[in-house]
Design a protein around this motif. Sequence first.
Motif, PDB file in Angstrom:
ATOM      1  N   GLU A 183     -13.922 -10.313  -6.223  1.00  0.00           N
ATOM      2  CA  GLU A 183     -13.765  -9.900  -4.828  1.00  0.00           C
ATOM      3  C   GLU A 183     -12.511  -9.031  -4.663  1.00  0.00           C
ATOM      4  O   GLU A 183     -11.718  -9.199  -3.732  1.00  0.00           O
ATOM      5  N   HIS A 184     -12.333  -8.104  -5.579  1.00  0.00           N
ATOM      6  CA  HIS A 184     -11.170  -7.212  -5.592  1.00  0.00           C
ATOM      7  C   HIS A 184     -11.648  -5.774  -5.429  1.00  0.00           C
ATOM      8  O   HIS A 184     -12.652  -5.381  -6.012  1.00  0.00           O
ATOM      9  N   LEU A 185     -10.925  -4.987  -4.632  1.00  0.00           N
ATOM     10  CA  LEU A 185     -11.306  -3.598  -4.458  1.00  0.00           C
ATOM     11  C   LEU A 185     -10.079  -2.705  -4.472  1.00  0.00           C
ATOM     12  O   LEU A 185      -8.956  -3.136  -4.177  1.00  0.00           O
ATOM     13  N   SER A 186     -10.294  -1.446  -4.839  1.00  0.00           N
ATOM     14  CA  SER A 186      -9.293  -0.402  -4.728  1.00  0.00           C
ATOM     15  C   SER A 186      -9.894   0.695  -3.861  1.00  0.00           C
ATOM     16  O   SER A 186     -11.057   1.083  -4.068  1.00  0.00           O
ATOM     17  N   CYS A 187      -9.133   1.183  -2.889  1.00  0.00           N
ATOM     18  CA  CYS A 187      -9.709   2.147  -1.958  1.00  0.00           C
ATOM     19  C   CYS A 187      -8.645   3.072  -1.397  1.00  0.00           C
ATOM     20  O   CYS A 187      -7.437   2.824  -1.516  1.00  0.00           O
ATOM     21  N   GLN A 188      -9.130   4.142  -0.767  1.00  0.00           N
ATOM     22  CA  GLN A 188      -8.290   5.070  -0.027  1.00  0.00           C
ATOM     23  C   GLN A 188      -8.853   5.185   1.386  1.00  0.00           C
ATOM     24  O   GLN A 188     -10.033   5.501   1.557  1.00  0.00           O
ATOM     25  N   LEU A 189      -8.010   4.909   2.377  1.00  0.00           N
ATOM     26  CA  LEU A 189      -8.412   4.982   3.782  1.00  0.00           C
ATOM     27  C   LEU A 189      -7.819   6.239   4.386  1.00  0.00           C
ATOM     28  O   LEU A 189      -6.623   6.507   4.259  1.00  0.00           O
ATOM     29  N   TYR A 248      -4.877  14.396   7.623  1.00  0.00           N
ATOM     30  CA  TYR A 248      -5.125  12.951   7.549  1.00  0.00           C
ATOM     31  C   TYR A 248      -3.889  12.238   7.007  1.00  0.00           C
ATOM     32  O   TYR A 248      -3.059  12.835   6.308  1.00  0.00           O
ATOM     33  N   VAL A 249      -3.782  10.963   7.356  1.00  0.00           N
ATOM     34  CA  VAL A 249      -2.898  10.065   6.619  1.00  0.00           C
ATOM     35  C   VAL A 249      -3.784   9.289   5.659  1.00  0.00           C
ATOM     36  O   VAL A 249      -4.780   8.677   6.083  1.00  0.00           O
ATOM     37  N   ARG A 250      -3.428   9.329   4.373  1.00  0.00           N
ATOM     38  CA  ARG A 250      -4.228   8.646   3.350  1.00  0.00           C
ATOM     39  C   ARG A 250      -3.473   7.415   2.856  1.00  0.00           C
ATOM     40  O   ARG A 250      -2.363   7.506   2.380  1.00  0.00           O
ATOM     41  N   PHE A 251      -4.134   6.265   3.017  1.00  0.00           N
ATOM     42  CA  PHE A 251      -3.569   5.002   2.553  1.00  0.00           C
ATOM     43  C   PHE A 251      -4.278   4.591   1.268  1.00  0.00           C
ATOM     44  O   PHE A 251      -5.511   4.587   1.207  1.00  0.00           O
ATOM     45  N   SER A 252      -3.516   4.227   0.264  1.00  0.00           N
ATOM     46  CA  SER A 252      -4.079   3.731  -0.994  1.00  0.00           C
ATOM     47  C   SER A 252      -3.801   2.239  -1.086  1.00  0.00           C
ATOM     48  O   SER A 252      -2.648   1.804  -0.993  1.00  0.00           O
ATOM     49  N   PHE A 253      -4.863   1.464  -1.254  1.00  0.00           N
ATOM     50  CA  PHE A 253      -4.751   0.001  -1.248  1.00  0.00           C
ATOM     51  C   PHE A 253      -5.516  -0.590  -2.424  1.00  0.00           C
ATOM     52  O   PHE A 253      -6.576  -0.090  -2.811  1.00  0.00           O
ATOM     53  N   TYR A 304       0.854  -1.180   0.000  1.00  0.00           N
ATOM     54  CA  TYR A 304       0.000   0.000   0.000  1.00  0.00           C
ATOM     55  C   TYR A 304       0.892   1.232   0.000  1.00  0.00           C
ATOM     56  O   TYR A 304       2.091   1.160   0.291  1.00  0.00           O
ATOM     57  N   ASN A 305       0.305   2.354  -0.343  1.00  0.00           N
ATOM     58  CA  ASN A 305       1.014   3.635  -0.310  1.00  0.00           C
ATOM     59  C   ASN A 305       0.364   4.532   0.732  1.00  0.00           C
ATOM     60  O   ASN A 305      -0.855   4.468   0.947  1.00  0.00           O
ATOM     61  N   SER A 306       1.165   5.373   1.368  1.00  0.00           N
ATOM     62  CA  SER A 306       0.613   6.284   2.368  1.00  0.00           C
ATOM     63  C   SER A 306       1.230   7.658   2.217  1.00  0.00           C
ATOM     64  O   SER A 306       2.384   7.800   1.792  1.00  0.00           O
TER      65      SER A 306
END
Length: 279
Positions: free
Chosen positions: A268-274, A220-225, A124-126
Amino acid sequence: MNKDISDYVLCWVEDNLCTGATISELAKSVGYSRRTLETGFRRDYGLSLGNYLFRRRMARAAVILRLARLTITELAMLLNYCSAANFTRAFHRYYGQTPDAYRRAQLWDTRLLQLPLHFKSPEYNSERVHLKSPVFIAGESFRYQAKYTNTHDDSFVENFRKHMKRWQPSHQADIWTVTSMHVPESIAVNRKGLVDVDVVVGTQIQHERNSVAVMPSGNYVRFSFSGNWEKYIIFSKLAYARCLEGNRWHWSGVSCFMKITCWDVVAEHLSCQLYISVE
């Protein structure tokens, strides 16, 4: 140590955080001498097995302090300490403050939490970002209870996917989720290691008037997964602690926000930003 023994040892630690079981008992169960077991563990993970067991117990103690209403005496008994005084001394030695002070702190400092070593971190990237304007979210709300003492708990994904599948077909925009944890009022529920979780699933709208949740402006800290749900479960558990490692950030919010930009139902695959709010 070979992988099978290593996996067994890590699982044993998780299963015995509250039993008072010793490393000598573990060594007997795997058929190794204690010295051989500890030498192999230090070689593989860079710390002693005894220290890892202690750090994991202190992590469990810290989580319970923040997410349950158990007294210090009850917590000491749960972790198999002979007295509240002994537990308090051990906790203060590790965190530099008393259990009561840790519980009452306005910001939850998770930087010293020892994560389970059997979690293999997915990619992941943050990055730290500043949100200039709030995000207004409209959608549906639901509540469930999660067992925070279970490192394999996937109740969020189980509950979330039910609502997301109902929401997704009629909306082409990104899907937002808002997740907030609350300490239950019931002591009986607290003793079961359960926490109340409120979730909102919906989409971003332009005005606050029709929103059911708001993501405030701020840091915020944004995580890309991107990956499957199994990897997401591990990623989401690591993110809260990993975002603070090596930094002077503190998790400052009650809620966490996620924007799902892509979800393949079949694969069952997703792309998201937390997004995790920090100070």
